[in-house]
Every structure is written in C-alpha cells, then in structure tokens.
Scaffold this motif. Sequence first.
Motif, PDB file in Angstrom:
ATOM      1  N   CYS A  51      -5.502  -2.513   1.357  1.00  0.00           N
ATOM      2  CA  CYS A  51      -5.153  -1.623   0.481  1.00  0.00           C
ATOM      3  C   CYS A  51      -5.632  -0.938  -1.022  1.00  0.00           C
ATOM      4  O   CYS A  51      -5.450   0.077  -1.098  1.00  0.00           O
ATOM      5  CB  CYS A  51      -3.773  -1.194   0.741  1.00  0.00           C
ATOM      6  SG  CYS A  51      -2.888  -2.514  -0.698  1.00  0.00           S
ATOM      7  N   CYS A  63       0.865  -4.711   2.229  1.00  0.00           N
ATOM      8  CA  CYS A  63       0.723  -5.133   3.823  1.00  0.00           C
ATOM      9  C   CYS A  63       1.206  -5.909   5.009  1.00  0.00           C
ATOM     10  O   CYS A  63       1.156  -5.851   5.770  1.00  0.00           O
ATOM     11  CB  CYS A  63      -1.209  -5.288   2.930  1.00  0.00           C
ATOM     12  SG  CYS A  63      -1.457  -4.025   2.383  1.00  0.00           S
ATOM     13  N   LEU A  73       1.504   5.572   5.831  1.00  0.00           N
ATOM     14  CA  LEU A  73       0.617   5.424   5.333  1.00  0.00           C
ATOM     15  C   LEU A  73       0.212   6.463   4.004  1.00  0.00           C
ATOM     16  O   LEU A  73      -0.044   7.569   3.604  1.00  0.00           O
ATOM     17  CB  LEU A  73      -1.245   4.679   5.733  1.00  0.00           C
ATOM     18  CG  LEU A  73      -2.766   4.570   4.786  1.00  0.00           C
ATOM     19  CD1 LEU A  73      -1.973   3.093   4.527  1.00  0.00           C
ATOM     20  CD2 LEU A  73      -3.845   5.039   5.488  1.00  0.00           C
ATOM     21  N   ARG A  94       3.459   2.110   4.142  1.00  0.00           N
ATOM     22  CA  ARG A  94       2.117   1.176   3.174  1.00  0.00           C
ATOM     23  C   ARG A  94       1.328   1.880   2.516  1.00  0.00           C
ATOM     24  O   ARG A  94       1.406   3.170   2.669  1.00  0.00           O
ATOM     25  CB  ARG A  94       0.964   0.200   4.537  1.00  0.00           C
ATOM     26  CG  ARG A  94       2.569  -1.044   5.229  1.00  0.00           C
ATOM     27  CD  ARG A  94       1.071  -1.718   5.973  1.00  0.00           C
ATOM     28  NE  ARG A  94       1.866  -2.366   6.691  1.00  0.00           N
ATOM     29  CZ  ARG A  94       1.115  -3.464   7.821  1.00  0.00           C
ATOM     30  NH1 ARG A  94       0.772  -3.349   8.530  1.00  0.00           N
ATOM     31  NH2 ARG A  94       3.148  -4.278   8.087  1.00  0.00           N
ATOM     32  N   HIS A  96      -2.307   2.795   0.649  1.00  0.00           N
ATOM     33  CA  HIS A  96      -4.237   3.041   0.292  1.00  0.00           C
ATOM     34  C   HIS A  96      -4.327   3.235  -1.240  1.00  0.00           C
ATOM     35  O   HIS A  96      -4.292   4.154  -1.257  1.00  0.00           O
ATOM     36  CB  HIS A  96      -4.893   3.584   1.273  1.00  0.00           C
ATOM     37  CG  HIS A  96      -6.411   3.022   1.504  1.00  0.00           C
ATOM     38  ND1 HIS A  96      -6.428   2.158   1.985  1.00  0.00           N
ATOM     39  CD2 HIS A  96      -7.376   3.372   1.173  1.00  0.00           C
ATOM     40  CE1 HIS A  96      -8.028   2.084   1.720  1.00  0.00           C
ATOM     41  NE2 HIS A  96      -8.548   3.230   1.287  1.00  0.00           N
TER      42      HIS A  96
END
Lengths: 190, 190
Positions: A51, A63, A73, A94, A96
Amino acid sequence: MASALARLPGLGPRSARRAVLWLIKRRETSLVQLAEALEGVRARLVECTTCGNVDTANPCSVCTDPRRDARALCVVEEVADLWALDRSRLFTGRYHVLGGRLSALEGVGPEDLSIGQLLQRLEAGGIDEVVLAMNATLEGQTTAHYIAERIEHLPLRVTQLAHGLPVGGELDYLDEGTLAQALRARRPVG
Amino acid sequence: MASALARLPGLGPRSARRAVLWLIKRRETSLVQLAEALEGVRARLVECTTCGNVDTANPCSVCTDPRRDARALCVVEEVADLWALDRSRLFTGRYHVLGGRLSALEGVGPEDLSIGQLLQRLEAGGIDEVVLAMNATLEGQTTAHYIAERIEHLPLRVTQLAHGLPVGGELDYLDEGTLAQALRARRPVG
C-alpha cells in the motif's frame, strides 16, 4: 543541530533553537535518548510494498490487520493523509498511497505515482469500493478524476470524500467556493 | 472616535488609530463624507418584514426580484449569512433570516427567532424546497434539526448544506471531525 531541527514541519528557527538548548542542558539523558530513538526508527522503518504506508513491518500493520475490511480501499496522496484519515477511525478498510499528486507545474505524471500498482490491486479482485480521498485542491481533484477514468471499466463502487462546510464552519467566514460546493451538494434532511 | 472604529469587526485598536489619523488629516473632505454616508445609511436602512434582510426597501430587493425563484427558500441564521451565500451566486431563490440560533447557554429559545414567521410563509404555500443553511456549529445544527422537525408535516423538500472538505482543504491539516463527516457523506464519483 538547530538548522536540522528547524527543517521539521511546525518548528521555526526560534523554537528549534529553544529545543536545542533544552536538549543540550540534558545532553547526557534526553539527547542520547533522542539520537538512539531516531537511529532505531531509521533502521526499522520500511515502506509497505502493498500500500505504500511507512511502518516497521512489510506488509504493514494496516494491510495485515484481520479486523479490517479487505473489500474497501481508500486511495490517498501521501502517508500523512493515511494517518490523518485513520485517526478519524471511521474508515475500516485498507489504503493505497499514491506518493503524490498529478502536477503539470511540478512535472509529476501518472508514471511518477503508484497508479499502476493500484490498478494491479484492483484488477486482482476482492475489492468492492474505492474511496478517492484526495485533497480538495486543484491538483488533488485532477488526480481523483484521472484515477476515476482509469478504473471506470472495473466493476467497483467508486466514491469520493464529501465537499462542503468543515465542522465548526460559519457561513460568513467561509470562502465562496466552499459555499458554492455546499449549496450544490446539498442533501435531504433526515 | 478610535475606540468607536475599533469596535468594527476586522479593525483592531491599532488600525483604528491609523484610520482616525487618516480621517483627521482629511477632515474637511473624507471625515464629512463618511459622517454623511453613515447618517444617510442609518436613515434609509429598514428590516424586510418578509425575510428579515436589511435593505433600503421593504420588502427588500431580494424578495421583490422577479428573476428569483419564489419556490425555493433558504433559511439562514443572520443577515451576514444571507449576503455570504448570495455572493456565491449559486442560490437563486429567496431567503429567511432567523435572527440568530437556538442556544441554551445564551438563553435563546425558538420564540426569540423568526421561526413562527417562517412557518407562516411555508404554510401559505407556493414553496417547494427549503434549504437549511445554518452554520456547521453545534448550535447551528441544533437549530436546523429543530426547524426540520417543526416543518416535517408540510409537503416540502427539506435539504441542508453539504458538510465535508472545504475548497483547498488538505487532509493532513483538517480536524478529525471534518474528515469523519467527509468520509461518512462520501458520494459516488461522476
């Protein structure tokens, strides 16, 4: 040492000097501790290859946290944004980290950000919703639009953070752009 | 004169003194003009008995403007909010100024605001949408909820201003409350 400290965000030259004096007075205890702590962190920090978060483990603790929802995400510009959003404790999916934003002025193009990796993660499947959590700046919004177009073909729910009045915002003190946004995006009550 | 000027919002004691000196230097021209202008405005300003706006006519120029959409009504706390929203030029309906906000601390109850008049305007018909444009403060939101309940029985579309990131807002610098709002109210892209 003062000029090194003054480069920290939030610390001007004056408070840096004050901090240096404080550290020098306690050079046998605090200064040694700080130096050791910095060296310890430097040696242990790694970038998560999944990520882009910075943590002491790879994959990072976000993660690998089993309580987090792997189907959501949230895409952010910088690690600082990930941490800011995570402090609000409302997003349980999660992240990015792009590593920046598209910027014609600064010569940052799509290949300079981790957009390719993002596409790989999304194409691998298992994700239902992508939250584009870019800054509400021109460059942030340009980046969000670009990503939205690039992932259009995938079977995903793509959302973005709401724009409008900040908490505590008084109409009379807000800029016209924010008022216009808040009015345009007005929502049914209840 | 300096202390009178210093009471103006945005003018501290120092800039007030500077303004006084500037006026005294030009006492035959600027000072007389300012005094006349203030007296002229004082004599001509009236409160609009329809919406609570302050103008030189009653009903005010907003209420009588034929290009405005009489079916949309935007409820604000103060006259300053009406002017702020109108500067954004996005809302083309009419307004209703409450004259404040509900506040237990300051002892402001519903009878101290023009809520009765608002109900009369709405019950008279001809209005389709009510935009509750209160400040994003605790008291502003309490006032909005109270009004929403009082007008629930009427056949109206009741909306409120969007809450979220202000224009130019960077995630890392925003408070957690605003981030939480922006996340909770996230919207589909496109």
